[in-house]
Design an enzyme around this catalytic site. Structure first.
Site, PDB file in Angstrom:
ATOM      1  N   MET A  40       0.778  -1.259  -0.069  1.00 25.38           N
ATOM      2  CA  MET A  40       0.019  -0.101  -0.125  1.00 25.38           C
ATOM      3  C   MET A  40       0.928   1.292   0.037  1.00 25.38           C
ATOM      4  SD  MET A  40      -3.496  -0.780   2.167  1.00 25.38           S
ATOM      5  CE  MET A  40      -2.843  -0.514   3.934  1.00 25.38           C
ATOM      6  N   ALA A  42       4.072   3.987   0.994  1.00 22.44           N
ATOM      7  CA  ALA A  42       4.712   4.341   2.431  1.00 22.44           C
ATOM      8  C   ALA A  42       5.612   3.484   2.657  1.00 22.44           C
ATOM      9  CB  ALA A  42       3.798   4.586   3.484  1.00 22.44           C
ATOM     10  N   HIS A  44       9.121   1.018   3.379  1.00 23.09           N
ATOM     11  CA  HIS A  44      10.371   1.214   4.163  1.00 23.09           C
ATOM     12  C   HIS A  44      11.104  -0.271   4.169  1.00 23.09           C
ATOM     13  CE1 HIS A  44       7.971  -1.738   6.535  1.00 23.09           C
ATOM     14  NE2 HIS A  44       6.722  -0.742   6.559  1.00 23.09           N
ATOM     15  N   HIS A  47       9.302  -3.641   3.165  1.00 23.33           N
ATOM     16  CA  HIS A  47       8.756  -3.901   2.116  1.00 23.33           C
ATOM     17  C   HIS A  47      10.119  -4.352   0.942  1.00 23.33           C
ATOM     18  CE1 HIS A  47       5.846  -0.872   3.731  1.00 23.33           C
ATOM     19  NE2 HIS A  47       4.893  -1.929   3.313  1.00 23.33           N
ATOM     20  N   GLN A  71     -10.424  -2.501   2.274  1.00 19.04           N
ATOM     21  CA  GLN A  71      -9.914  -3.280   3.665  1.00 19.04           C
ATOM     22  C   GLN A  71      -9.898  -2.160   4.854  1.00 19.04           C
ATOM     23  OE1 GLN A  71      -5.905  -4.005   1.617  1.00 19.04           O
ATOM     24  NE2 GLN A  71      -4.950  -3.570   3.616  1.00 19.04           N
ATOM     25  N   LYS A 159       5.168  -9.977   9.258  1.00 10.20           N
ATOM     26  CA  LYS A 159       4.875  -9.024  10.363  1.00 10.20           C
ATOM     27  C   LYS A 159       3.102  -8.859  10.342  1.00 10.20           C
ATOM     28  CE  LYS A 159       4.009  -4.577  11.802  1.00 10.20           C
ATOM     29  NZ  LYS A 159       2.734  -4.267  11.015  1.00 10.20           N
ATOM     30  N   GLN A 163      -2.678 -11.965   8.182  1.00  9.18           N
ATOM     31  CA  GLN A 163      -2.971 -11.764   6.657  1.00  9.18           C
ATOM     32  C   GLN A 163      -1.903 -12.881   5.837  1.00  9.18           C
ATOM     33  OE1 GLN A 163      -2.720  -7.585   4.770  1.00  9.18           O
ATOM     34  NE2 GLN A 163      -0.349  -8.449   4.184  1.00  9.18           N
TER      35      GLN A 163
END
Ligand code: AMP
Length: 292
Positions: A40, A42, A44, A47, A71, A159, A163
């Site tokens: 999504m 942003a 860091h 990712h 979501q 993390k 999911q």
């Protein structure tokens, strides 16, 4: 190419399913396997670890950037979720990503869109009751991304452990021809799991936040030493309250595959948690390995 030259390279970006399939189809015809990292934005180091793992498994790496409205709950942070596509593209290029897929909402959910993927019982525990509809939103958008991209391997962070297991379940149940790979959580040096939402923490909350992972580690150590699930969970909860977390959605030991609660650690487990610091919700988890 040197690192600085690759950082300057503009990342090819596509915004439609047709363009995405065109590029990936060309790679497949050339005999190259393709990885996908759904995000999504942003971005860091967490990712980027996924992109690098994808790069290690396949010669071609795609990342998607889509802040998926379905979501987010009505009182969640969809509107204020941090967005900076240019910065994200530069980071992805530096991690060796070959292609960014950044569709708009109308490409993902065109007029008349009506179907959704229900992941079943695995989505009904832990975060499920606190975020109604969240995992159906995730399962639907990730199924679409997997089918749109036709990727061979898709990478997800541990993390977001629930999911990750939801997506494994859905990909297996729907026969989506992709290998789902988990990647260990990337952390700050004090243990806080990197998250796009950490920017919401005040400096004071930021000093409290690492206590979550410290507590999880201590729980895993005590389970390993033979303490019972009930005692260790109760002590962990007390430690979190003392540390200053303002609310605790859940904090429990579950079967690492099914996420059903474990009364005894007689198979691989996962300690899963969601806690609040003011208006910011943090999630984290750790493996709990049974003793033999
Ligand atoms: P998001 O953009 O937050 O939806 O996350 C996209 C992917 O990155 C998901 O598979 C996340 O689990 C993964 N991810 C987020 N934070 C981390 C982290 N600290 N370490 C590893 N993976 C992460």
């Amino acid at each position: 190419m040197s690192a600085s030259a690759s950082q300057r390279r503009a990342l090819p970006t596509v915004r439609t399913v047709a363009e995405l399939r065109g590029v990936v189809g060309g790679w497949h015809r050339a005999g190259d396997r393709v990885s996908l990292v759904p995000t999504m934005g942003a971005l860091h180091r967490g990712h980027l670890a996924l992109v690098e793992r994808g790069r290690a498994l396949c010669p071609r790496a795609v990342a998607s950037l889509f802040v998926n409205p379905t979501q987010f709950g009505p009182n969640e942070d969809f509107a204020r979720y941090p967005r900076d596509e240019a910065a994200d593209a530069a980071l992805l290029a530096s991690a060796g990503c070959d292609l960014l897929y950044a569709p708009g909402v109308a490409e993902m959910y065109p007029e008349g869109f009506a179907s959704s993927v229900n992941p079943g019982p695995i989505a009904e525990r832990q975060c499920g009751p606190f975020r109604p509809g969240h995992f159906a939103g995730v399962a639907t958008v990730v199924s679409k991304l997997l089918l749109q991209s036709q990727a061979d391997v898709a990478l997800f962070g541990e993390k977001d452990f629930q999911q990750f297991q939801v997506i494994r379940r859905v990909a297996a149940d729907l026969d989506i021809p992709v290998r789902i790979e988990g990647v260990p959580t990337v952390r700050e040096s004090d243990g806080l799991a990197l998250s796009s939402r950490n920017v919401y923490l005040t400096p004071e909350q930021r000093t409290v936040a690492p206590a979550l992972y410290r507590t999880l580690r201590e729980m895993a150590r005590r389970l390993d030493a033979g303490d019972t699930v009930a005692v260790v969970t109760a002590d962990g909860l007390a430690a979190l309250r003392r540390a200053g977390f303002t609310a605790i959605d859940y904090f429990e030991v579950a079967d690492a595959q099914t996420l059903l609660p474990l009364a005894r650690l007689d198979r691989p487990g996962r300690i899963l948690s969601a806690v609040w610091l003011g208006k910011t919700r943090l999630i984290d988890n750790i493996a709990a390995i049974p003793r033999h």
